[in-house]
Design an enzyme around this catalytic site. Structure first.
Site, PDB file in Angstrom:
ATOM      1  N   ARG A 132      37.322  -3.600   7.473  1.00  0.00           N
ATOM      2  CA  ARG A 132      37.327  -2.151   7.224  1.00  0.00           C
ATOM      3  C   ARG A 132      37.979  -1.718   5.906  1.00  0.00           C
ATOM      4  NH1 ARG A 132      38.579   1.321  12.591  1.00  0.00           N
ATOM      5  NH2 ARG A 132      40.697   0.595  12.251  1.00  0.00           N
ATOM      6  N   ASP A 133      38.226  -2.651   4.988  1.00  0.00           N
ATOM      7  CA  ASP A 133      38.722  -2.230   3.672  1.00  0.00           C
ATOM      8  C   ASP A 133      38.442  -3.295   2.614  1.00  0.00           C
ATOM      9  OD1 ASP A 133      39.778  -0.328   2.010  1.00  0.00           O
ATOM     10  OD2 ASP A 133      41.865  -0.851   2.369  1.00  0.00           O
ATOM     11  N   ILE A 134      37.219  -3.769   2.586  1.00  0.00           N
ATOM     12  CA  ILE A 134      36.847  -4.786   1.598  1.00  0.00           C
ATOM     13  C   ILE A 134      36.656  -4.124   0.241  1.00  0.00           C
ATOM     14  CG2 ILE A 134      35.065  -6.446   0.925  1.00  0.00           C
ATOM     15  CD1 ILE A 134      34.592  -6.899   3.922  1.00  0.00           C
ATOM     16  N   ASN A 138      41.721  -5.989  -2.638  1.00  0.00           N
ATOM     17  CA  ASN A 138      42.151  -6.663  -1.411  1.00  0.00           C
ATOM     18  C   ASN A 138      41.647  -8.100  -1.346  1.00  0.00           C
ATOM     19  OD1 ASN A 138      43.621  -4.522  -0.417  1.00  0.00           O
ATOM     20  ND2 ASN A 138      41.948  -3.713   0.834  1.00  0.00           N
ATOM     21  N   THR A 168      38.638   2.491   2.184  1.00  0.00           N
ATOM     22  CA  THR A 168      38.794   3.228   0.928  1.00  0.00           C
ATOM     23  C   THR A 168      37.482   3.942   0.607  1.00  0.00           C
ATOM     24  OG1 THR A 168      40.378   1.597   0.137  1.00  0.00           O
ATOM     25  CG2 THR A 168      39.342   3.006  -1.521  1.00  0.00           C
TER      26      THR A 168
END
Length: 318
Positions: A132-134, A138, A168
């Site tokens: 949920r935040d690739i 990161n 994001t």
């Protein structure tokens, strides 16, 4: 934290709403004065009243303590401490170079990096875990040239209803903007597609500052958000019709990429999540290519980046 060790701050690498990330060194009482220490990273989370009382309940800790894969970061130490009259939850891990700082140094190595990233995501999705935040910030490269996926602060086990207020915004799938709560692993595939384009162009694909601006950019790339382009979209909880009367810009974006990945990007960035490939299909596409091992070259690039970041030191016990 082990009682015979202390962490010494070198510099602050990042400051976010949830806390700070520091470059640190770990010292022991028995160390000789001139011993060279390996730099580490400390993530310090400011604990809100609603947050867990100890580090074992921290979302990122819970995932990192159970995930074991060569392309996923692992923590070294975890503890709770008081800092500036606040209780903080802390994780220490190996020091790595963030991929977003290397984008202009990785010529001809993008596909190797991307395939390693896909191996990590395949491992997660096999366990019904959504990252949920690739995004490039990161993703990390170690001093040995290994690619690792990190930051599991908003990751989750897949379930029936999940918050759409995640990821994001520049890498967020359109169904999340429209308030879909019953989403699946296709949201990670969208972020993965955005990241792949950025690996080759060095620029964020959707760089809008607001959610409305980003949705407008997505419409410019793919076409209007309506039933003819995405069946069922008008029934989503927060649906707004974004109209693009011009020719979609996707062909122009694809033309900047190698021909052998253009079809892959085209499928990963489909407006309708049901039309996106799963991670196994992405890996199957990559396995058909002759992707060379670039770990040795990446090691040199990462070491240079970390060395430059580590030049200015100041001593302050954490």
């Amino acid at each position: 934290m082990q009682q015979n060790q202390s962490y010494t701050k070198i510099k602050c690498l990042f400051k976010g709403y949830a806390g700070k990330v520091y470059l640190i060194e770990r010292r022991s009482e028995n160390d000789p004065p001139n011993k060279k220490h390996t730099p580490l990273v400390l993530k310090r989370y400011y604990r809100k009243p609603s947050d867990p009382q100890d580090h074992t309940q921290l979302n990122e800790y819970k995932f990192l303590s159970t995930l074991h894969h060569p392309n996923i970061i692992s923590f070294i130490d975890a503890f709770t401490e008081k800092f500036e009259y606040k209780k903080c939850l802390c994780l220490t891990m190996e020091y790595m170079a963030p991929l977003h700082e290397l984008l202009h140094s990785i010529n001809d190595k993008q596909l190797y990096i991307f395939k390693e990233l896909c191996q990590a995501l395949n491992y997660l999705h096999n366990q019904n875990i959504l990252h949920r935040d690739i995004k490039p910030s990161n993703i990390f490269v170690t001093a040995e040239g290994q690619v690792k996926l990190g930051d599991f602060g908003i990751s989750t086990q897949m379930r029936d209803f999940m918050t759409p207020q995640t990821c994001t915004k520049n890498y967020r799938a359109p169904e999340l903007f429209f308030g879909l709560k019953e989403y699946d692993a296709s949201i990670d595939i969208w972020s993965l597609g955005c990241t792949l384009v950025e690996l080759f162009t060095g620029k964020i694909l959707f760089d809008g500052r607001s959610e409305i601006e980003i949705m407008s950019q997505i419409a410019e790339l793919l076409g209007s958000f309506n039933e003819s382009n995405w069946e069922g979209v008008s029934s989503l909880p927060m649906y707004l019709e974004f109209v693009n009367e011009k020719q979609p810009k996707l062909p122009k974006v694809l033309s900047q990429l190698p021909k052998n990945i253009q079809p892959l990007v085209d499928h990963m960035l489909r407006m309708n999540p049901k039309e996106r490939p799963n991670i196994k299909q992405v890996l199957e596409h990559l396995n058909e290519m002759d992707i060379q091992d670039c770990s040795t070259q990446l090691a040199s690039i990462a070491q240079n980046a970390m060395s430059a970041s580590n030049k200015i030191k100041f001593q302050q016990v954490i």
